[in-house]
Motif scaffolding. Structure first.
Motif, short mmCIF file in Angstrom:
data_model
loop_
_atom_site.label_atom_id
_atom_site.label_comp_id
_atom_site.label_asym_id
_atom_site.label_seq_id
_atom_site.Cartn_x
_atom_site.Cartn_y
_atom_site.Cartn_z
N VAL A 1 4.88 2.66 -0.09
CA VAL A 1 4.39 3.60 -1.09
C VAL A 1 3.38 2.90 -2.00
O VAL A 1 3.66 1.82 -2.53
CB VAL A 1 5.53 4.19 -1.93
CG1 VAL A 1 4.97 5.23 -2.91
CG2 VAL A 1 6.59 4.83 -1.06
N PHE A 2 2.23 3.52 -2.14
CA PHE A 2 1.16 3.01 -3.01
C PHE A 2 1.04 3.98 -4.19
O PHE A 2 0.49 5.07 -4.05
CB PHE A 2 -0.16 2.96 -2.26
CG PHE A 2 -0.20 1.99 -1.10
CD1 PHE A 2 -0.80 0.76 -1.23
CD2 PHE A 2 0.36 2.35 0.12
CE1 PHE A 2 -0.84 -0.12 -0.16
CE2 PHE A 2 0.32 1.47 1.20
CZ PHE A 2 -0.27 0.23 1.07
N PRO A 3 1.55 3.62 -5.37
CA PRO A 3 1.47 4.54 -6.50
C PRO A 3 0.04 4.79 -6.97
O PRO A 3 -0.80 3.88 -6.96
CB PRO A 3 2.28 3.82 -7.59
CG PRO A 3 3.15 2.88 -6.85
CD PRO A 3 2.35 2.43 -5.69
N SER A 4 -0.23 6.02 -7.34
CA SER A 4 -1.53 6.36 -7.91
C SER A 4 -1.61 5.75 -9.30
O SER A 4 -0.64 5.74 -10.05
CB SER A 4 -1.70 7.88 -7.98
OG SER A 4 -0.58 8.46 -8.61
N ARG A 5 -2.78 5.21 -9.67
CA ARG A 5 -3.02 4.64 -10.99
C ARG A 5 -4.34 5.16 -11.50
O ARG A 5 -5.22 5.56 -10.73
CB ARG A 5 -3.04 3.10 -10.93
CG ARG A 5 -1.72 2.49 -10.46
CD ARG A 5 -1.79 0.98 -10.41
NE ARG A 5 -0.62 0.40 -9.77
CZ ARG A 5 -0.55 -0.87 -9.38
NH1 ARG A 5 -1.57 -1.70 -9.58
NH2 ARG A 5 0.55 -1.32 -8.79
N SER A 6 -4.49 5.11 -12.81
CA SER A 6 -5.66 5.74 -13.43
C SER A 6 -6.97 5.08 -13.01
O SER A 6 -8.02 5.72 -13.03
CB SER A 6 -5.53 5.70 -14.95
OG SER A 6 -5.41 4.37 -15.42
N ASP A 7 -6.93 3.79 -12.63
CA ASP A 7 -8.17 3.11 -12.27
C ASP A 7 -8.36 3.00 -10.76
O ASP A 7 -9.16 2.20 -10.28
CB ASP A 7 -8.22 1.72 -12.90
CG ASP A 7 -7.02 0.86 -12.53
OD1 ASP A 7 -6.05 1.41 -11.98
OD2 ASP A 7 -7.05 -0.36 -12.78
N SER A 8 -7.63 3.82 -9.99
CA SER A 8 -7.78 3.80 -8.53
C SER A 8 -8.38 5.12 -8.05
O SER A 8 -8.05 6.19 -8.55
CB SER A 8 -6.43 3.57 -7.85
OG SER A 8 -5.51 4.59 -8.18
N LEU B 1 -7.49 6.57 -3.02
CA LEU B 1 -6.43 5.62 -2.74
C LEU B 1 -5.86 5.77 -1.33
O LEU B 1 -5.50 4.78 -0.70
CB LEU B 1 -5.32 5.75 -3.79
CG LEU B 1 -4.19 4.73 -3.71
CD1 LEU B 1 -4.73 3.30 -3.78
CD2 LEU B 1 -3.18 4.97 -4.83
N GLN B 2 -5.76 7.01 -0.84
CA GLN B 2 -5.17 7.20 0.49
C GLN B 2 -5.97 6.45 1.56
O GLN B 2 -5.41 5.76 2.42
CB GLN B 2 -5.09 8.68 0.84
CG GLN B 2 -4.38 8.96 2.17
CD GLN B 2 -2.89 8.66 2.12
OE1 GLN B 2 -2.14 9.38 1.46
NE2 GLN B 2 -2.46 7.62 2.81
N ILE C 1 1.26 7.97 -0.69
CA ILE C 1 0.77 7.93 -2.06
C ILE C 1 1.70 8.76 -2.95
O ILE C 1 2.07 9.87 -2.59
CB ILE C 1 -0.66 8.50 -2.17
CG1 ILE C 1 -1.59 7.83 -1.16
CG2 ILE C 1 -1.19 8.34 -3.59
CD1 ILE C 1 -1.73 6.34 -1.33
N GLY C 2 2.07 8.21 -4.08
CA GLY C 2 2.91 8.93 -5.04
C GLY C 2 2.98 8.14 -6.33
O GLY C 2 2.54 6.99 -6.38
N ASP C 3 3.53 8.72 -7.38
CA ASP C 3 3.65 7.98 -8.63
C ASP C 3 4.84 7.02 -8.56
O ASP C 3 5.56 6.97 -7.57
CB ASP C 3 3.72 8.91 -9.83
CG ASP C 3 4.91 9.86 -9.77
OD1 ASP C 3 5.88 9.59 -9.02
OD2 ASP C 3 4.89 10.87 -10.49
N ASP C 4 5.06 6.26 -9.65
CA ASP C 4 6.15 5.28 -9.66
C ASP C 4 7.51 5.93 -9.46
O ASP C 4 8.37 5.39 -8.77
CB ASP C 4 6.15 4.51 -10.99
CG ASP C 4 5.17 3.35 -11.02
OD1 ASP C 4 4.88 2.80 -9.95
OD2 ASP C 4 4.68 3.00 -12.11
N THR C 5 7.71 7.09 -10.05
CA THR C 5 8.98 7.79 -9.92
C THR C 5 9.24 8.17 -8.47
O THR C 5 10.34 8.00 -7.94
CB THR C 5 9.00 9.05 -10.80
OG1 THR C 5 8.81 8.68 -12.16
CG2 THR C 5 10.32 9.79 -10.67
N ALA C 6 8.21 8.69 -7.81
CA ALA C 6 8.33 9.06 -6.40
C ALA C 6 8.58 7.84 -5.54
O ALA C 6 9.34 7.89 -4.57
CB ALA C 6 7.07 9.79 -5.94
N ALA C 7 7.95 6.71 -5.89
CA ALA C 7 8.13 5.49 -5.12
C ALA C 7 9.58 4.99 -5.21
O ALA C 7 10.19 4.60 -4.21
CB ALA C 7 7.18 4.41 -5.62
#
Length: 325
Positions: free
Chosen positions: A57-64, A67-68, A90-96
């Protein structure tokens, strides 16, 4: 997730099974691209199946951005190195964290507090940390108190002397969940005896607001809506702030040692495979592979870290603030 926890999950209700089956397509807007897709496999997977495919899982971040596509490239590289299909999600930290807990992922890029949550819920551990050129501590960085360049507030010889000046001032935090933009600075205020915990700060500050992200917290200071903001040190660079606005600000105080983001691996990945994964990820440091890695989150390198030692500062800050991971 440990084998004993796995046994509990296998005996869970049909409702839980349905929810975990729904996870990949719904939770946190998670997307997936697979070299060898098989989204209908049962969850949780057996240990033997862990050797046949790897999910990261690669979390989405504001400076990316995009990303996929970038994660797919890393996934393809790791697939060649490991000799098994690698799925990039791809997902946020919670999803990861939830993916690790529900055995829908084996590896996740995580920030420090979600890494503690992943340890708590899935017995996952952080083995690698990200290095950035604008991190003061290589794989740790500073939480900074930022004020207008012409502010009458001055940096004193002691943290207590500097932070005492914030009494009655208008404070802009990043968000109530941000490490450098809330947890570490409030933990320092507790440590210095100015506030008892995160819920009792009104008696110290004249006003408290939350920007929602680094850029907005800094903008509140630039526009005179706040006397001080707290952010990560790297937020003083694009894309978070323009050079013009940066010139209007200065750092009043910094707290060093905030743990960098890193890579956590689920404990049900066998030790031999875990080492192969770590060694494959470390090959992203090589010059011929580094641009691919850097494109993800602007990190320049991965380094091995000890889970407990690396995350100890955030454990202590959370305790001071009165928060759980």
């Amino acid at each position: 997730m440990s084998v004993s926890k796995k046994g509990l999950l296998l005996g869970a209700s049909g409702t839980f099974a349905a929810l975990t089956g729904l996870f990949v397509s719904t939770l946190g807007g998670m997307q997936a691209t697979v070299a060898n897709p098989n989204l209908n496999q049962p969850a949780p997977r057996l240990l033997a199946q862990k050797l046949k495919t790897l999910t990261i899982v690669f979390p989405s971040r504001s400076d990316s951005t995009d990303l996929q596509t970038k994660a797919n490239a890393v996934g393809s590289f790791l697939s060649k190195e490991l000799g098994i299909p690698v799925k990039a999600q791809i997902g946020d930290d919670t999803a990861a964290v939830e993916a690790l807990r529900a055995n829908r992922a084996d590896v996740a890029f995580l920030s420090s507090r979600p890494a503690l949550k992943a340890e708590q819920l899935a017995n996952a551990r952080m083995y690698l940390a990200e290095v950035r050129a604008n991190y003061s501590g290589r794989f740790t960085y500073d939480s900074i108190f930022v004020v207008p360049a012409n502010s009458q507030l001055k940096s004193k010889t002691t943290p207590k002397g500097t932070l005492e000046q914030l009494r009655g001032k208008k404070m802009a935090f990043t968000s109530p969940t941000s490490g450098s933009g809330f947890i570490f600075p409030v933990g320092e205020l507790v440590k210095q005896g100015f506030v008892p915990n995160k819920d009792r700060m009104d008696g110290f500050f004249g006003q408290i607001t939350y920007g929602g992200n680094y850029s907005k917290a800094l903008d509140a200071v630039v526009r005179g809506q706040a006397d001080v903001a707290v952010v990560s040190e790297y937020a003083l660079f694009p894309p978070y702030i323009s050079a013009e606005d940066r010139s209007k600000l200065r750092v009043l105080h910094k707290i060093s040692g905030v743990p960098a983001h890193g890579i956590a691996i689920d404990d049900d990945v066998p030790v031999v495979m875990r080492e192969k994964i770590i060694n494959a990820l470390l090959k992203l440091n090589k010059p011929e592979n580094n641009a691919m890695f850097k494109s993800l989150y602007n990190s320049t390198e991965l380094v091995r870290v000890d889970h407990n030692r690396h995350l100890r500062p955030v454990r202590e800050a959370l305790k001071n603030v009165g928060m759980e991971p």
